[in-house]
Design a protein around this motif. Structure first.
Motif, mmCIF file in Angstrom:
data_model
loop_
_atom_site.group_PDB
_atom_site.id
_atom_site.type_symbol
_atom_site.label_atom_id
_atom_site.label_comp_id
_atom_site.label_asym_id
_atom_site.label_seq_id
_atom_site.Cartn_x
_atom_site.Cartn_y
_atom_site.Cartn_z
ATOM 1 N N ARG A 304 0.785 -1.008 0.260
ATOM 2 C CA ARG A 304 -0.045 -0.008 0.004
ATOM 3 C C ARG A 304 0.674 1.265 0.059
ATOM 4 N NH1 ARG A 304 -1.490 0.696 4.641
ATOM 5 N NH2 ARG A 304 -0.192 -1.450 5.545
ATOM 6 N N SER A 305 1.696 1.234 -0.824
ATOM 7 C CA SER A 305 2.796 2.549 -0.821
ATOM 8 C C SER A 305 2.960 2.766 -2.209
ATOM 9 C CB SER A 305 4.232 1.911 -0.191
ATOM 10 O OG SER A 305 4.188 1.501 1.005
ATOM 11 N N GLY A 321 2.627 1.161 3.628
ATOM 12 C CA GLY A 321 1.588 2.592 3.756
ATOM 13 C C GLY A 321 2.427 3.793 3.870
ATOM 14 N N GLU A 338 3.790 2.947 8.265
ATOM 15 C CA GLU A 338 2.757 3.657 7.812
ATOM 16 C C GLU A 338 2.994 5.278 7.969
ATOM 17 O OE1 GLU A 338 -1.151 2.226 6.268
ATOM 18 O OE2 GLU A 338 0.496 0.964 7.606
#
Length: 836
Positions: A304-305, A321, A338
Motif C-alpha cells: 500500500r505504498s 503504507g 505507515e
C-alpha cells in the motif's frame, strides 16, 4: 470555450513531496495531477487553456510547453506575488471575453464538465459553483443552495454546529466575464471569501451544481495517498492508467519495458513504470505505485505504498503504507512504516527503521541501524564520509554513479601534487569499467597524470604503484560478495591502503568541492601501460627461491582462478617451474566474479573433490581480486583460514628462527605458542587490512596473516597477495618437506567462535566505556576493542566501524567453553546498551 487552470499552489501541507516541485506537479499514479486535469478538459472539448502560475512556475512551463504534445493550446499567466484564487484569474482577464471554466490543477476529479457547463447556460447564471457531497465538510467551504440550485449561503470551514449541508465548494467554476467587476487588480482577492459573497449580497445570478463522480482535494499526505489508491482501484473515471499485464490481474504497466522475476508476488492493483525491475522473491501488495526506473530488490516488500521514479528498495527492505520519493535509496533490511514520507535523494541505511508518520526532508542520510521516530527537516545533507572498510563502496549507479566518480577523481587529484601520476586498474566486470573511466575523467582536471594498466588483480596494481614513480594507485572492483556493489580502493605510493588522515583530506575536498582546476597546458595526461604487468612478474620470480631450486618431488596443485584475471598471470609463472597444475575456471567471466556464500561453499566442495581424486598436493581457490586464497589439503579437506595462517607461520618460524610475524588481535593463542617454541615474536594489530599492511613494513617482519586467507610476505610486497601466496606455500612445503594434512595434525584443536550483537550507534560509546571500566584489570593490551584476558581463554568485544553492531569473539579450550563465553559476553553487551 476556454479554461483557466489554477496551478500556483505551493502545497505546504504536502511537504516534503512539494519541496522542489509545485503542488500540481505531484504525480498521481501515472502522471502529474495537473496533467490529469488537462486531459479531462480535452475530453470535454476544451483545448484552449490558461494556466496561472506562481510557485516554481518554470517547472510547469518546461513540462507542458505550449501544450501541443497534448493536442492543446496552453498560455501562462504568472503571479509575481500571491493574488488569491480570484486575483490570479483576474490577471488573465484580457484573454477571457466569453464564458469560461476555472478548475484547480491540484485536485483529482472525473466530473462531467459538459453537464456543468450546460447547467450554467440553462440557468443563465453569472457564476456556477460545482459542489460535491463529502462525509466531513469541516475542512472545506460549505455552500447551501435552494431547490432550484440558487446559492443561499456560504460557510467557510464551519464548526459541526454550523454544518447545515454536506455540499462543499470544489473550486470548479463556470463564469461570465462580468465576474471581473468584482476582482480588483491592486490586491489579493479570493473567490469563496470575497467575490462570491459580494455577488450573493448584490443579488447576482449565482448557482450551485451538485456533481456526481469523483473529486479529491490533494491537500494533505493522507488525501494524496487516498487519491492514488482510488485511481488504481478504478474509482476515478480518467481512462486507462496503463497496459494491463497479460498474466497478472490488476497490474498495469507504463510500457512493456518492465522486468518482473517469475517468483515475484504482485497482488493488485499495482502500477509499474517503465524500466522497473522487480527482483526474485519481491512482494508488492496493492494499491501500490512503483514508478519508472525503480529497482525492488530480492525479497523486498512493498505494501500500500507509493514509490517515485528512480528509487532503490534494497534486499529485504520493507515499505508499508508509506511514500518514497524520487531517487531515494533504501538499503537492505530498512523498514519504512505507515504514513511516513521519505524526501527526494535520501539514503536510508541498512536495517534503519522509519517509524509511522515520520517525514524526512530531501537529501538526508539515515545511518545504518538507526530508529527514526521524529521528522527530520534540518541537519546535514547527504553523506558526510566516503570511506568504509572496503574503500569507497556503494550500489552501482545508485550510490556510485559516473558523476560521483568524476567528482571523486577531481577531489583525489586535488590532494596530490601537480605533475604527479597515479596508476589505475579495474577488474573485468563492466560496471567497474564505467566507474574507472569516470574517475579517469576527473583526475587529470587537477593536473595529475593517469597510467591505466587495464584489468589486473589488486596485488598487481599495488606492486606496480610501489615500484614505479607513481604517487598513488586506484583499483575499481565488483564486490566479491554482491554484484550490485562496487568498491573503489585507493593506495599510497607504497601500494598500501591510504591512511585515515588522507581519507579525511579527500573527503573534505570532495564535500567542500574545493577542486583544483588547472590551466589548459597543465591538465594531466592519460596513458595506457598494460606492459607494466611485466614488472610484477619479474619481481615475483626474483622473490621466490622456487625458480632456482624447484621442488625435489613431483608436485601437483589444483588452482581455481574464480573466472578472474589471475588466470592471465599465474600460468606464465607456472610454466617456468615444471609444476603439474590443473586449472579450474580459468576463462574470465564477468558474470561469475561475485558469488553468494552458498555458491562459494559449492565451489570449495568441488575443489576438494577434484584435489582428493587427483591426489594433488593441494588445491587453491583465488579470491576474484587476487588478494586472498582458500586452500584444500592433500586429503581433500578444506583448511580453515586461521589454521592455514598458523601452518604458514610455523613453517616461516622453522625457516627463520626468531622471526617476527603479525596477526590481528582476534587471532588465537596458537600463534603465541608457535613464537614461544621457535623463539619468535608475535605483533598483534587492529582487525583491519590497513593495520596488517602497516605492520608488514616494520623492520624484521617476515609474515603477516588476517585469518581469512589473506597472507603477506613482506620480502616481496607489504600487501596481501594471493598470487604470490600460492607458490610461496608450495616453496615452504617443499623446503620443510611437509604435506598440509600431516602438518595440520601437529596442531592441537583451538576453538574460536564469533557472534554479532546489534547496538544503536548512539549506545556504542557508552558500551565501550562501561566495558573498559568493568574489565580494566583484565586487559593485557588495548589494541582494538576490549579484549578480556581469562588465562587460556579470552574474549574480544569489537565495535564494527561501519554498522550498528559489536563483534564478540571468544577462544576457549573446548567448543562448549567458547559458546558459553559468547553467550555471557553477548548478553553483557546487549545489557549495557540501556545503562547510564
Amino acid at each position: 470555450m476556454k479554461a483557466v487552470v489554477m496551478a500556483g499552489g505551493e502545497g505546504s501541507r504536502l511537504r516534503p513531496l512539494t519541496i522542489g516541485r509545485p503542488k500540481p506537479m505531484v504525480q498521481v499514479v501515472n502522471r502529474p495531477c495537473i496533467e490529469h486535469i488537462l486531459l479531462l478538459l480535452k475530453r470535454h472539448g476544451i483545448t484552449e487553456v490558461i494556466v496561472t502560475l506562481q510557485y516554481l512556475a518554470e517547472q510547469i512551463q518546461d513540462y507542458f510547453g505550449d501544450g501541443s504534445s497534448l493536442g492543446m493550446h496552453i498560455t501562462y499567466s504568472i503571479e509575481e506575488s500571491p493574488l488569491g484564487t480570484a486575483g490570479s484569474v483576474g490577471l488573465a482577464r484580457n484573454h477571457l471575453t466569453d464564458t469560461f471554466l476555472v478548475i484547480s490543477g491540484d485536485a483529482l476529479t472525473d466530473f462531467d464538465l459538459s453537464k456543468i457547463i450546460a447547467n450554467h447556460r440553462e440557468k443563465r447564471a453569472e457564476a456556477t459553483l460545482t459542489l460535491y457531497s463529502v462525509p466531513n465538510p469541516l475542512e472545506y467551504g460549505v455552500v447551501i443552495i435552494n431547490e432550484n440550485g440558487a446559492i443561499r449561503q456560504f460557510l467557510e470551514k464551519p464548526s459541526w454546529g454550523e454544518v447545515f449541508s454536506d455540499t462543499v465548494n470544489t473550486g470548479i467554476y463556470v463564469l461570465e466575464p462580468s465576474i471581473f467587476d468584482y476582482i480588483p487588480t491592486d490586491r489579493s482577492v479570493d473567490f469563496s471569501a470575497d467575490v462570491f459573497p459580494r455577488m450573493l449580497a448584490d443579488g447576482r445570478p449565482i448557482f450551485g451544481y451538485v456533481a456526481s463522480g469523483y473529486w479529491c482535494d490533494i491537500g494533505s499526505i493522507p488525501e494524496y495517498h487516498r487519491a492514488s489508491g482510488d485511481l488504481l482501484a478504478g474509482r476515478v473515471n480518467l481512462g486507462s492508467i496503463g497496459i494491463p499485464h497479460p498474466e497478472r490481474p490488476d497490474v498495469y504497466l507504463e510500457s512493456e519495458e518492465v522486468e518482473i522475476a517469475p517468483d515475484a508476488i504482485i497482488n493488485g492493483p499495482v502500477y509499474l513504470g517503465s524500466d522497473c525491475q522487480i527482483k526474485s522473491g519481491a512482494v508488492i501488495y496493492g494499491p501500490s505505485v512503483v514508478r519508472s526506473a525503480t529497482v525492488v530488490d530480492v525479497g523486498a516488500q512493498i505494501d500500500r505504498s507509493i514509490i517515485w521514479r528512480g528509487a532503490y528498495i534494497g534486499e529485504r527492505a520493507e515499505v508499508r503504507g508509506a511514500i518514497v520519493c524520487r531517487q531515494v535509496t533504501l538499503k537492505p533490511k530498512a523498514m519504512v512504516f505507515e504514513g511516513a514520507v521519505i524526501g527526494d535523494n535520501t539514503v536510508v541505511g541498512e536495517s534503519a527503521i522509519i517509524q509511522p508518520g515520520v517525514k524526512i526532508w530531501p537529501d538526508k542520510e539515515i545511518e545504518a541501524g538507526a530508529t527514526v521516530s521524529t521528522s527530520i527537516i534540518w541537519g546535514s545533507q547527504g553523506r558526510r564520509n566516503l570511506f568504509s572498510r572496503y574503500g569507497i563502496s556503494g550500489l552501482v549507479n545508485i550510490d556510485l554513479t559516473p558523476e560521483f566518480a568524476a567528482k571523486l577523481g577531481a577531489a583525489y587529484g586535488a590532494t596530490l601534487p601537480k605533475g604527479s601520476s597515479v596508476i589505475m586498474s579495474r577488474d573485468p566486470h563492466h560496471t567497474p569499467r564505467m566507474i574507472k573511466r569516470a574517475l579517469i575523467a576527473g583526475v587529470p582536471s587537477a593536473g595529475v597524470d593517469v597510467i591505466d594498466v587495464k584489468s589486473v588483480p589488486i596485488p598487481v596494481v599495488r606492486y606496480i604503484t610501489r615500484v614505479t614513480d607513481a604517487i598513488g594507485g586506484v583499483h575499481v572492483r565488483l564486490s566479491p560478495y554482491d554484484t550490485r556493489i562496487v568498491d573503489i580502493k585507493l593506495f599510497d605510493a607504497n601500494g598500501l591502503d591510504i591512511d585515515k588522515p588522507f581519507e579525511r583530506k579527500i573527503e573534505n575536498t570532495f564535500f567542500r568541492e574545493d577542486f583544483r582546476r588547472t590551466y589548459l597546458d597543465e591538465i594531466g595526461r592519460i596513458a595506457e601501460a598494460p606492459q607494466l604487468v611485466e614488472r610484477y612478474i619479474e619481481g615475483y620470480r626474483r622473490s621466490l627461491d622456487l625458480f632456482t631450486m624447484p621442488p625435489d618431488e613431483p608436485t601437483t596443485i589444483v588452482v581455481d582462478y574464480a573466472h578472474a584475471t589471475a588466470s592471465n598471470i599465474l600460468p606464465i609463472l607456472f610454466s617456468q617451474l615444471g609444476l603439474n597444475v590443473v586449472s579450474l575456471n580459468a576463462a574470465i567471466d564477468e558474470t561469475k566474479l561475485a558469488r553468494s556464500p552458498q555458491e562459494f561453499d559449492e565451489s570449495m566442495r568441488q575443489l576438494a573433490a577434484i584435489t582428493a581424486a587427483l591426489r594433488a598436493n593441494m588445491g587453491v581457490r583465488l579470491e576474484p581480486g587476487g588478494e586472498k586464497i582458500y586452500v584444500v589439503d592433500d586429503t581433500g579437506e578444506v583448511v580453515d583460514g586461521a589454521l592455514l595462517a598458523a601452518m604458514v607461520a610455523s613453517m616461516v618460524f622453522e625457516q627463520h628462527p626468531g622471526a617476527t610475524i603479525a596477526v590481528p588481535v582476534s587471532a588465537p593463542r596458537v600463534f603465541d605458542d608457535l613464537a614461544d617454541r621457535y623463539g619468535g615474536v608475535v605483533i598483534r594489530t587492529k582487525v583491519n587490512q590497513q593495520a596488517l599492511m602497516a605492520a608488514a613494513i616494520r623492520h624484521g617482519v617476515e609474515f603477516v596473516a588476517d585469518l581469512e586467507g589473506g597472507l603477506i610476505f613482506p620480502s616481496f610486497s607489504p600487501a596481501m597477495d594471493g598470487l604470490f601466496a600460492v607458490l610461496k606455500l608450495v616453496e615452504l612445503l617443499s623446503r620443510t618437506r611437509r604435506r598440509l594434512a600431516s602438518l595440520a595434525r601437529t596442531f592441537p584443536p583451538f576453538y574460536l567462535m564469533r557472534r554479532q550483537v546489534r547496538c544503536p550507534w548512539e549506545a556504542k560509546g557508552r558500551v565501550m566505556r562501561l566495558l573498559n571500566e568493568q574489565f580494566r584489570d583484565r586487559q593485557t593490551q588495548q589494541v582494538d576493542g576490549v579484549k578480556v584476558d581469562l588465562g587460556r581463554e579470552w574474549v574480544l568485544v569489537l565495535p564494527d566501524p561501519d554498522r550498528p553492531l559489536f563483534h564478540v569473539i571468544a577462544e576457549s579450550n573446548s567448543a562448549e567453553g567458547a559458546q558459553a563465553l559468547l553467550d555471557k559476553y553477548a548478553g553483557l553487551v546487549a545489557g549495557l546498551q540501556g545503562e547510564r
